[in-house]
Write a protein that holds these residues in place. Structure first.
Motif, PDB file in Angstrom:
ATOM      1  N   ASN A  31       0.829  -1.194   0.000  1.00 44.62           N
ATOM      2  CA  ASN A  31       0.000   0.000   0.000  1.00 44.62           C
ATOM      3  C   ASN A  31       0.872   1.256   0.000  1.00 44.62           C
ATOM      4  O   ASN A  31       0.597   2.236  -0.707  1.00 44.62           O
ATOM      5  CB  ASN A  31      -0.915  -0.025   1.229  1.00 44.62           C
ATOM      6  CG  ASN A  31      -2.128   0.861   1.029  1.00 44.62           C
ATOM      7  OD1 ASN A  31      -2.370   1.301  -0.096  1.00 44.62           O
ATOM      8  ND2 ASN A  31      -2.867   1.115   2.089  1.00 44.62           N
ATOM      9  N   GLY A  32       1.929   1.197   0.801  1.00 44.99           N
ATOM     10  CA  GLY A  32       2.837   2.338   0.854  1.00 44.99           C
ATOM     11  C   GLY A  32       3.497   2.591  -0.485  1.00 44.99           C
ATOM     12  O   GLY A  32       3.667   3.740  -0.891  1.00 44.99           O
TER      13      GLY A  32
ATOM     14  N   ARG B 147       2.448   9.815  -5.363  1.00 47.37           N
ATOM     15  CA  ARG B 147       2.919  11.092  -4.868  1.00 47.37           C
ATOM     16  C   ARG B 147       4.211  11.543  -5.555  1.00 47.37           C
ATOM     17  O   ARG B 147       4.370  12.714  -5.867  1.00 47.37           O
ATOM     18  CB  ARG B 147       3.157  10.992  -3.367  1.00 47.37           C
ATOM     19  CG  ARG B 147       3.303  12.342  -2.701  1.00 47.37           C
ATOM     20  CD  ARG B 147       3.555  12.199  -1.222  1.00 47.37           C
ATOM     21  NE  ARG B 147       4.743  11.405  -0.951  1.00 47.37           N
ATOM     22  CZ  ARG B 147       4.766  10.365  -0.116  1.00 47.37           C
ATOM     23  NH1 ARG B 147       3.685   9.980   0.490  1.00 47.37           N
ATOM     24  NH2 ARG B 147       5.884   9.707   0.088  1.00 47.37           N
TER      25      ARG B 147
ATOM     26  N   LYS C  59       1.074   4.339  -2.741  1.00 48.42           N
ATOM     27  CA  LYS C  59       0.888   5.725  -2.346  1.00 48.42           C
ATOM     28  C   LYS C  59       2.058   6.583  -2.830  1.00 48.42           C
ATOM     29  O   LYS C  59       1.876   7.677  -3.378  1.00 48.42           O
ATOM     30  CB  LYS C  59       0.769   5.808  -0.824  1.00 48.42           C
ATOM     31  CG  LYS C  59      -0.018   7.021  -0.339  1.00 48.42           C
ATOM     32  CD  LYS C  59      -0.165   6.999   1.163  1.00 48.42           C
ATOM     33  CE  LYS C  59      -1.232   6.027   1.614  1.00 48.42           C
ATOM     34  NZ  LYS C  59      -1.349   5.995   3.089  1.00 48.42           N
ATOM     35  N   SER C  60       3.272   6.042  -2.647  1.00 46.84           N
ATOM     36  CA  SER C  60       4.434   6.825  -3.068  1.00 46.84           C
ATOM     37  C   SER C  60       4.494   6.918  -4.583  1.00 46.84           C
ATOM     38  O   SER C  60       4.969   7.914  -5.133  1.00 46.84           O
ATOM     39  CB  SER C  60       5.720   6.211  -2.513  1.00 46.84           C
ATOM     40  OG  SER C  60       5.829   4.880  -2.933  1.00 46.84           O
TER      41      SER C  60
END
Lengths: 194, 143
Positions: free
Chosen positions: B2-3, B10, B6-7
């Motif tokens: 998930n991280g 971003r 997200k990155s």
């Protein structure tokens, strides 16, 4: 850096292009035949292979226009240093100028350099008349002393070096000397040479 | 995971390209391992009959689509992080040999992180990436 389309690297890329892209297109054509003969999965693959061919062309174009890195930044800096250096080595002490080591010729030459530096001049490498070095330096000193101050080279036989260091430098403009008059002798210098 | 997603949303630039590549390498590596170590054995055991070919028929096209996206991510990252041709070929081939994608992902991440850690000392940026190719403009084009 040469022609990017004709370098050795570019020829490798051209070779890859003319092998990979027709290969992908051939595979796509083969999948079209398989799809028409009833293999359902091949309908998808007959679309996918031409996409691979397009991506191959894109990669070729991109790699041709990329500038490959020369420095191998992946290696740690220590490995790139000369074997003469060691990491545990004590740094050598700063050089101290020992005047006792100065021969008269060297002292004269250093004074000549000081005079040049005081006048904002740069050292000239040309010696078109093949003069012995000390004569040349003497003339330079005289020229610095007399020529730049306004009087011309009738004083060529007179001036000792000490006057040159002090007197000649003061009259020079400090800014204009850096690049323009370093190699070529100035207009007032020409008849001294001829 | 998930991280990472997200990155990927971003981050921009090389770090973002690295994140996108890592996500795709994970997906493609998993898909290829599933195909080679589960799908194909089942297909062989079942003698190419329907219930046994289900894994290949489902995972195959999905993996194919993701592999295209993976190739695009590879091209983008290779352009930004100044990869050599051999390294780009290795990234492409790691989608064809099962298990290689995970190993290659570690190596590539190591290399790009080193490049990012160099900051302004890093080799100059990309002359071309797939985005400049597709949008028809060239950045830092020398001649």
């Amino acid at each position: 850096m040469g022609n990017r389309w004709l370098s050795r690297r570019a020829f490798v890329l051209h070779f890859l292009l003319v092998t990979v892209v027709p290969g992908c297109l051939l595979a796509g054509w083969w999948q079209v035949h398989r799809a028409l003969s009833g293999n359902l999965l091949s309908y998808f693959y007959s679309v996918e292979w031409p996409i691979f061919a397009i991506l191959g062309v894109v990669a070729w174009w991109q790699l041709i226009h990329d500038v490959p890195t020369k420095a191998d930044f992946e290696k740690p800096r220590r490995e790139r240093r000369s074997f003469l250096h060691r990491d545990d080595e004590v740094p050598s002490p700063a050089l101290v100028w020992d005047e006792a080591l100065e021969t008269p010729e060297l002292r004269r030459y250093n004074q000549y350099l000081q005079a040049l530096s005081a006048g904002g001049e740069r050292k000239r490498w040309g010696n078109p008349r093949g003069l012995p070095l000390d004569v040349l330096y003497e003339q330079d000193d005289d020229w610095l002393a007399a020529g730049q101050a306004g009087g011309r080279r009738d004083s060529a036989s007179s001036g000792p070096g000490d006057e040159a260091a002090g007197g000649g430098g003061a009259g020079l403009p400090a800014s204009s000397s850096a690049t323009s008059q370093d190699v070529e002798p100035g207009p007032d210098r020409t008849d001294l040479l001829s | 995971m998930n991280g990472l997603l997200k990155s990927a949303r971003r981050l921009r630039g090389t770090a973002g390209a690295l994140a996108r590549y890592r996500v795709m390498a994970f997906i493609v590596g998993t898909g290829l391992a599933l195909l080679c170590f589960v799908g194909i054995p089942l297909q062989v055991i079942g003698g190419n009959k329907w219930p046994w070919t289900a894994v290949v028929a489902i995972v195959g096209p999905i993996h194919g689509i993701f592999y295209i996206v993976y190739l695009v991510a590879c091209l983008d990252l290779a352009g930004r992080a100044r990869f050599r041709t051999v390294q780009l070929l290795g990234m492409v081939c790691s989608g064809l040999v099962p298990g290689l994608a995970f190993y290659m992902e570690r190596k590539v991440t190591e290399r790009v992180r080193k490049l990012l850690a160099m900051g302004p000392d890093a080799p100059p940026g990309p002359a071309a990436t797939i985005w400049t190719v597709l949008s028809g403009r060239t950045r830092r084009d020398a001649d």
